[in-house]
Scaffold this motif. Structure first.
Motif, PDB file in Angstrom:
ATOM      1  N   ARG A  70       0.949  -1.216  -0.019  1.00 51.48           N
ATOM      2  CA  ARG A  70       0.460  -0.059   0.188  1.00 51.48           C
ATOM      3  C   ARG A  70       0.976   0.873   0.060  1.00 51.48           C
ATOM      4  N   VAL A  71       0.158   2.143  -0.507  1.00 52.50           N
ATOM      5  CA  VAL A  71       0.877   3.446  -0.755  1.00 52.50           C
ATOM      6  C   VAL A  71      -0.148   4.730  -0.106  1.00 52.50           C
ATOM      7  N   TYR A  72       0.619   5.546   0.826  1.00 52.47           N
ATOM      8  CA  TYR A  72      -0.624   6.102   1.816  1.00 52.47           C
ATOM      9  C   TYR A  72       0.004   7.164   1.189  1.00 52.47           C
ATOM     10  N   LYS A  73      -0.897   8.789   0.426  1.00 56.58           N
ATOM     11  CA  LYS A  73      -0.582  10.596   0.861  1.00 56.58           C
ATOM     12  C   LYS A  73      -0.723  10.745   2.169  1.00 56.58           C
ATOM     13  N   LEU A  74      -0.328  11.600   2.885  1.00 58.92           N
ATOM     14  CA  LEU A  74      -0.748  11.867   3.772  1.00 58.92           C
ATOM     15  C   LEU A  74      -0.808  13.312   3.642  1.00 58.92           C
ATOM     16  N   SER A  75      -1.596  14.144   4.067  1.00 60.07           N
ATOM     17  CA  SER A  75      -2.091  15.892   4.084  1.00 60.07           C
ATOM     18  C   SER A  75      -0.504  16.655   4.543  1.00 60.07           C
ATOM     19  N   GLU A  76       0.073  16.928   3.218  1.00 62.13           N
ATOM     20  CA  GLU A  76       0.808  18.280   3.392  1.00 62.13           C
ATOM     21  C   GLU A  76       0.266  19.263   4.767  1.00 62.13           C
ATOM     22  N   LYS A  77      -0.893  19.522   4.530  1.00 65.65           N
ATOM     23  CA  LYS A  77      -1.159  20.549   6.028  1.00 65.65           C
ATOM     24  C   LYS A  77      -1.234  20.184   7.335  1.00 65.65           C
ATOM     25  N   GLU A  78      -1.468  18.073   7.343  1.00 62.09           N
ATOM     26  CA  GLU A  78      -0.993  17.610   8.525  1.00 62.09           C
ATOM     27  C   GLU A  78       1.059  17.103   9.022  1.00 62.09           C
ATOM     28  N   VAL A  79       0.697  18.531   9.404  1.00 60.31           N
ATOM     29  CA  VAL A  79       2.554  18.371   9.559  1.00 60.31           C
ATOM     30  C   VAL A  79       2.991  17.879  11.123  1.00 60.31           C
ATOM     31  N   GLY A  80       3.467  16.604  11.449  1.00 62.77           N
ATOM     32  CA  GLY A  80       3.918  16.911  12.908  1.00 62.77           C
ATOM     33  C   GLY A  80       4.404  15.271  12.571  1.00 62.77           C
ATOM     34  N   ALA A  81       3.313  14.911  14.221  1.00 65.81           N
ATOM     35  CA  ALA A  81       4.070  13.466  14.488  1.00 65.81           C
ATOM     36  C   ALA A  81       3.399  12.742  14.446  1.00 65.81           C
ATOM     37  N   TYR A  82       3.644  10.851  13.377  1.00 70.32           N
ATOM     38  CA  TYR A  82       3.134   9.819  12.789  1.00 70.32           C
ATOM     39  C   TYR A  82       3.355   9.061  13.233  1.00 70.32           C
ATOM     40  N   LYS A  83       3.125   7.799  13.158  1.00 68.01           N
ATOM     41  CA  LYS A  83       3.072   6.085  13.997  1.00 68.01           C
ATOM     42  C   LYS A  83       2.570   5.079  13.113  1.00 68.01           C
TER      43      LYS A  83
ATOM     44  N   VAL B  14       1.792   1.408  12.828  1.00 68.77           N
ATOM     45  CA  VAL B  14       1.293   0.064  13.542  1.00 68.77           C
ATOM     46  C   VAL B  14       1.333  -0.598  12.935  1.00 68.77           C
ATOM     47  N   VAL B  15       1.857  -2.164  12.083  1.00 72.76           N
ATOM     48  CA  VAL B  15       1.515  -3.486  11.299  1.00 72.76           C
ATOM     49  C   VAL B  15       1.601  -4.294  12.052  1.00 72.76           C
ATOM     50  N   SER B  16       0.658  -4.904  11.678  1.00 72.49           N
ATOM     51  CA  SER B  16       0.736  -6.287  12.590  1.00 72.49           C
ATOM     52  C   SER B  16      -0.037  -7.167  11.050  1.00 72.49           C
ATOM     53  N   SER B  17       1.013  -8.723  12.075  1.00 73.35           N
ATOM     54  CA  SER B  17       1.174  -9.646  11.097  1.00 73.35           C
ATOM     55  C   SER B  17       2.047 -10.792  11.239  1.00 73.35           C
ATOM     56  N   ASP B  18       1.143 -12.153  11.286  1.00 75.87           N
ATOM     57  CA  ASP B  18       1.852 -13.441  11.716  1.00 75.87           C
ATOM     58  C   ASP B  18       2.173 -13.243  13.572  1.00 75.87           C
ATOM     59  N   GLU B  19       0.824 -13.088  14.492  1.00 75.24           N
ATOM     60  CA  GLU B  19       0.737 -12.069  15.555  1.00 75.24           C
ATOM     61  C   GLU B  19       2.237 -11.880  16.323  1.00 75.24           C
ATOM     62  N   ARG B  20       2.598 -10.692  15.467  1.00 79.21           N
ATOM     63  CA  ARG B  20       3.930  -9.692  16.124  1.00 79.21           C
ATOM     64  C   ARG B  20       3.586  -8.263  15.538  1.00 79.21           C
ATOM     65  N   THR B  21       3.738  -7.233  16.167  1.00 79.46           N
ATOM     66  CA  THR B  21       3.980  -5.757  15.953  1.00 79.46           C
ATOM     67  C   THR B  21       5.178  -5.263  15.251  1.00 79.46           C
ATOM     68  N   TYR B  22       4.906  -4.673  13.774  1.00 85.00           N
ATOM     69  CA  TYR B  22       6.022  -4.220  14.127  1.00 85.00           C
ATOM     70  C   TYR B  22       6.006  -2.221  14.046  1.00 85.00           C
ATOM     71  N   SER B  23       6.591  -1.425  14.495  1.00 89.35           N
ATOM     72  CA  SER B  23       6.013  -0.017  14.604  1.00 89.35           C
ATOM     73  C   SER B  23       6.949   1.050  13.663  1.00 89.35           C
ATOM     74  N   LYS B  24       6.585   1.995  13.671  1.00 94.20           N
ATOM     75  CA  LYS B  24       7.706   3.394  13.402  1.00 94.20           C
ATOM     76  C   LYS B  24       7.245   4.209  13.449  1.00 94.20           C
ATOM     77  N   GLU B  25       7.565   5.863  13.847  1.00 93.04           N
ATOM     78  CA  GLU B  25       7.854   6.682  14.558  1.00 93.04           C
ATOM     79  C   GLU B  25       8.430   7.710  13.329  1.00 93.04           C
ATOM     80  N   PHE B  26       7.719   8.139  12.662  1.00 92.51           N
ATOM     81  CA  PHE B  26       8.000   9.504  11.174  1.00 92.51           C
ATOM     82  C   PHE B  26       7.083  11.350  11.508  1.00 92.51           C
ATOM     83  N   ASN B  27       8.054  11.803  11.149  1.00 90.28           N
ATOM     84  CA  ASN B  27       7.511  13.843  10.757  1.00 90.28           C
ATOM     85  C   ASN B  27       7.077  13.443  10.069  1.00 90.28           C
TER      86      ASN B  27
END
Length: 152
Positions: free
Chosen positions: A123-136, A138-151
Motif C-alpha cells: 500500500r502507498v498512503y498519501k498523507l496531507s501536507e497540511k497535517e505536519v507533525g508526528a506520525y506513527k 503500527v503494522v501487525s501480521s503473523d502474531e507480531r507487531t512492528y512500528s515506525k515513528e516519523f514526522n
C-alpha cells in the motif's frame, strides 16, 4: 551466517523469552547452549534478521535437544518506508496472513485497514501536507507487531 545487530532469541512454548542476545560481529555464528536447566517442552530459536525472522523449533527433554523438523520456518517482516508525504508499506505474504495497518497522527488513529489476499501485500498512503507533525504506523501480521515513528 549473521550480521552485526541481528538478534538470537530462544522462547518457550508460551512465547516467553528464555534467552536473548544481540549479534556483535558479522560472519559465521556458533554457540553452545546448556539446556539442562530448562523445563521439558517445545522451544523455538529465532534469528531476527533485517527483512525476515528464521525460526527453528526444538524439544527439550531432560536437557537433551531434539529438533522437530529439518526445515526452518521463515516469517517475512513488513517493510515500512516514508518518502516526503508518502507512507509505503509492503510485505511478502507466502503464508497468506492478513496485514493490519494502523496510522496515528498526534496519538489519534487516522487510518486502520487490513490487507489480505496476495503473495505481495503493498500500500502507498498519501498523507496531507497540511497535517505536519508526528506520525506513527503500527503494522501487525503473523502474531507480531512492528512500528515506525516519523514526522512530515
Amino acid at each position: 551466517n549473521v550480521k552485526k545487530g541481528q538478534t538470537l532469541t530462544i522462547k518457550n512454548s508460551n512465547g516467553l523469552t528464555v534467552y536473548n542476545n544481540e549479534i556483535k560481529n558479522s560472519g559465521d555464528y556458533s554457540r553452545t547452549f546448556d539446556f539442562s536447566a530448562l523445563e521439558n517442552g517445545i522451544y523455538s530459536a529465532e534469528l531476527n534478521k533485517d527483512f525476515e525472522i528464521v525460526i527453528k523449533q526444538f524439544y527439550v527433554e531432560n536437557g537433551l535437544v531434539t529438533f522437530l523438523n529439518n526445515k526452518d520456518e521463515k516469517i517475512f517482516k513488513p517493510i515500512i518506508r516514508t518518502e516526503g508525504d508518502l507512507l509505503l508499506v509492503s510485505k511478502i505474504n507466502f503464508n497468506n496472513e492478513p496485514l493490519k495497518v494502523t496510522l496515528y497522527y498526534n496519538d489519534e488513529v487516522v487510518l486502520s485497514e487490513t490487507i489480505s489476499g496476495d503473495k505481495l501485500l503493498k500500500r502507498v498512503y498519501k498523507l496531507s501536507e497540511k497535517e505536519v507533525g508526528a506520525y506513527k504506523v503500527v503494522v501487525s501480521s503473523d502474531e507480531r507487531t512492528y512500528s515506525k515513528e516519523f514526522n512530515i
